[in-house]
Motif scaffolding. Structure first.
Motif, PDB file in Angstrom:
ATOM      1  N   UNK A  85       0.838  -1.205   0.000  1.00 20.18           N
ATOM      2  CA  UNK A  85       0.000   0.000   0.000  1.00 20.18           C
ATOM      3  C   UNK A  85       0.869   1.249   0.000  1.00 20.18           C
ATOM      4  N   UNK A  86       1.904   1.237   0.848  1.00 16.87           N
ATOM      5  CA  UNK A  86       2.807   2.394   0.919  1.00 16.87           C
ATOM      6  C   UNK A  86       3.515   2.618  -0.407  1.00 16.87           C
ATOM      7  N   UNK A  87       3.933   1.524  -1.036  1.00 15.23           N
ATOM      8  CA  UNK A  87       4.640   1.609  -2.318  1.00 15.23           C
ATOM      9  C   UNK A  87       3.714   2.216  -3.377  1.00 15.23           C
ATOM     10  N   UNK A  94       1.126   4.161  -2.876  1.00 11.44           N
ATOM     11  CA  UNK A  94       0.904   5.578  -2.565  1.00 11.44           C
ATOM     12  C   UNK A  94       2.114   6.411  -2.988  1.00 11.44           C
ATOM     13  N   UNK A  95       3.303   5.849  -2.776  1.00 12.35           N
ATOM     14  CA  UNK A  95       4.517   6.571  -3.153  1.00 12.35           C
ATOM     15  C   UNK A  95       4.595   6.767  -4.664  1.00 12.35           C
ATOM     16  N   UNK A 121       2.271   9.439  -5.708  1.00 15.25           N
ATOM     17  CA  UNK A 121       2.835  10.741  -5.316  1.00 15.25           C
ATOM     18  C   UNK A 121       3.946  11.156  -6.286  1.00 15.25           C
ATOM     19  N   UNK A 122       4.769  10.193  -6.657  1.00 18.13           N
ATOM     20  CA  UNK A 122       5.884  10.462  -7.566  1.00 18.13           C
ATOM     21  C   UNK A 122       5.367  10.872  -8.953  1.00 18.13           C
ATOM     22  N   UNK A 145       2.475  12.344  -9.611  1.00 15.68           N
ATOM     23  CA  UNK A 145       1.945  13.720  -9.509  1.00 15.68           C
ATOM     24  C   UNK A 145       3.089  14.722  -9.447  1.00 15.68           C
ATOM     25  N   UNK A 146       4.158  14.361  -8.711  1.00 15.80           N
ATOM     26  CA  UNK A 146       5.324  15.251  -8.586  1.00 15.80           C
ATOM     27  C   UNK A 146       5.969  15.478  -9.955  1.00 15.80           C
ATOM     28  N   UNK A 147       6.026  14.438 -10.789  1.00 15.34           N
ATOM     29  CA  UNK A 147       6.621  14.568 -12.129  1.00 15.34           C
ATOM     30  C   UNK A 147       5.801  15.515 -12.989  1.00 15.34           C
ATOM     31  N   UNK A 165       3.865  17.985 -11.954  1.00 16.44           N
ATOM     32  CA  UNK A 165       4.050  19.364 -11.469  1.00 16.44           C
ATOM     33  C   UNK A 165       5.453  19.859 -11.833  1.00 16.44           C
ATOM     34  N   UNK A 166       6.452  18.966 -11.769  1.00 14.34           N
ATOM     35  CA  UNK A 166       7.832  19.348 -12.087  1.00 14.34           C
ATOM     36  C   UNK A 166       7.943  19.831 -13.530  1.00 14.34           C
ATOM     37  N   UNK A 167       7.189  19.213 -14.415  1.00 12.54           N
ATOM     38  CA  UNK A 167       7.190  19.604 -15.830  1.00 12.54           C
ATOM     39  C   UNK A 167       6.805  21.084 -15.970  1.00 12.54           C
TER      40      UNK A 167
END
Lengths: 140, 169
Positions: free
Chosen positions: A92-94, A96-97, A100-101, A103-105, A107-109
Motif C-alpha cells: 500500500x505504501x509503495x 501511494x509513493x 505521489x511520484x 503527480x510530482x513529475x 508538477x515538475x514539468x
C-alpha cells in the motif's frame, strides 16, 4: 431365557446394590483408568482437557506434545499472519509513493517551465499583467 | 473412532484461531492505512529522501532549498528531485534562472504557485510567435501608470473570486 441373559441381570443387580471395594481397590482401579487414558491419548495423538476420577481438570499430553502440536503451529500461524500484514502494508505504501511520484513529475514539468522561462517570475505573479494581456489580445 | 471424535473440535478450534488472528492483522492494517490516508504525509515520507540522503549532485543543484528541505511536503521534495534530474540537460542560461528563482518560488503560497502555473499553461497554448511576444508585452505593461495596473489587478482578482465562488457551488 438363556444363561448369558441371566448372568448379565445378576451383574446389573449387583451394580445397582452398589459395590464397596475398599480404599485400596478403589485407588488401584483409579490408577488403572488413568493409565488407560494416557495410552488412549498417546494413540489418538491429541491433547484435550478431561475430568479425572478425582474431578480435577487435567491436560492430556506431555509438554513436548503440547508444544509441537499446538503452541508451535499457532506461533507459526501468527508469524505468517503478521508477515502477510506487513507485506500488505508495504504494498500500500509503495502504491501511494508511486502515485505521489507521478503527480510530482507532472508538477515538475510545469514548474521547470516557469523557472526556466524568459518571462520573469514577477510577471507570472502579477494579476494585473494577466488581465491586461487578456485585454490586449481581445483588442487585437 | 476416538481419533475422529477428538479431531473435529481441534480442527474447528484451529480454524477459529486462524480467523481471529487474520482478522486482527487485517484490521490492524486497515486502521494503519486509514491513519496514513488522513495524514497524507506518513506513508510516503519513509520513501522520500531527507537532505543528507540526496546525491551530492542533487544537493549542489538544490542548495538554495537546503534550509527549508526538511519542512517541504513529500510531493514537493519529489518534484524538486525531478527538477534536479532534468537540470543537467538544460541550457546554461536556464540553469542560472532556476538557481536564481528556486528559493523565491519555494517560498510562494500554494495559491500563488497555482495561479502562476495556470498562467504558464495559458502561455504555452499560444502559437510560437505570440509566445515570444509575451516577453515584450511584459516590458510594455511595466511602463503603464501604477493606477492602471492596479485597476487591471482588481479586475483579475474579481474574476478569480467569481470563478472560485462558481467552483464552490
Amino acid at each position: 431365557m438363556n444363561d448369558e441373559l441371566k448372568f448379565s441381570r445378576k451383574i446389573r443387580d449387583l451394580l445397582n446394590e452398589g459395590l464397596d471395594l475398599g480404599n485400596e481397590k478403589n485407588a488401584r482401579l483409579r490408577a488403572i483408568r488413568e493409565q488407560a487414558l494416557v495410552r488412549h491419548r498417546a494413540s489418538a495423538g491429541v491433547c484435550l482437557p478431561v475430568r479425572s476420577g478425582r474431578g480435577s481438570l487435567a491436560l492430556l499430553g506431555t509438554p513436548e506434545e503440547f508444544l509441537s502440536q499446538l503452541v508451535l503451529p499457532v506461533a507459526i500461524m501468527i508469524v505468517i499472519a503478521f508477515g502477510f500484514g506487513a507485506w500488505q502494508r508495504a504494498g500500500t505504501q509503495r502504491a501511494q509513493f508511486l502515485e505521489l511520484q507521478q503527480r510530482a513529475k507532472e508538477v515538475a514539468e510545469i514548474d521547470a517551465g516557469v523557472l526556466t522561462s524568459e518571462l520573469p517570475l514577477d510577471a507570472y505573479l502579477d494579476e494585473g499583467f494577466v488581465a491586461w494581456l487578456e485585454n490586449e489580445s481581445q483588442a487585437q | 473412532m476416538a481419533r475422529e471424535r477428538i479431531a473435529g473440535p481441534v480442527v474447528f478450534a484451529w480454524l477459529a484461531a486462524a480467523m481471529i488472528v487474520f482478522s486482527a492483522v487485517i484490521g490492524l492494517s486497515s486502521a494503519k492505512a486509514a491513519d496514513s490516508k488522513a495524514s497524507h504525509v506518513k506513508p510516503a515520507s519513509s520513501h522520500v529522501p531527507a537532505w543528507r540522503q540526496l546525491r551530492p549532485d542533487q544537493r549542489r543543484i538544490l542548495a538554495p532549498l537546503r534550509e527549508d528541505w526538511e519542512n517541504l511536503e513529500p510531493q514537493r521534495r519529489l518534484k524538486w528531485i525531478e527538477i534536479s534530474n532534468r537540470y543537467p540537460k538544460l541550457a546554461s542560461d536556464e540553469q542560472a534562472r532556476i538557481q536564481r528563482r528556486m528559493k523565491a518560488w519555494a517560498s510562494l503560497t500554494p495559491d500563488q504557485r497555482r495561479a502562476a502555473r495556470d498562467f504558464y499553461r495559458d502561455i504555452e497554448k499560444l502559437p510560437p510567435e505570440k509566445k515570444h511576444e509575451v516577453r515584450h508585452k511584459w516590458e510594455e505593461y511595466q511602463q503603464l501608470p501604477e493606477g492602471t495596473k492596479q485597476q487591471y489587478a482588481a479586475r483579475q482578482k474579481q474574476l478569480e473570486d467569481q470563478a472560485a465562488a462558481q467552483d464552490s457551488h
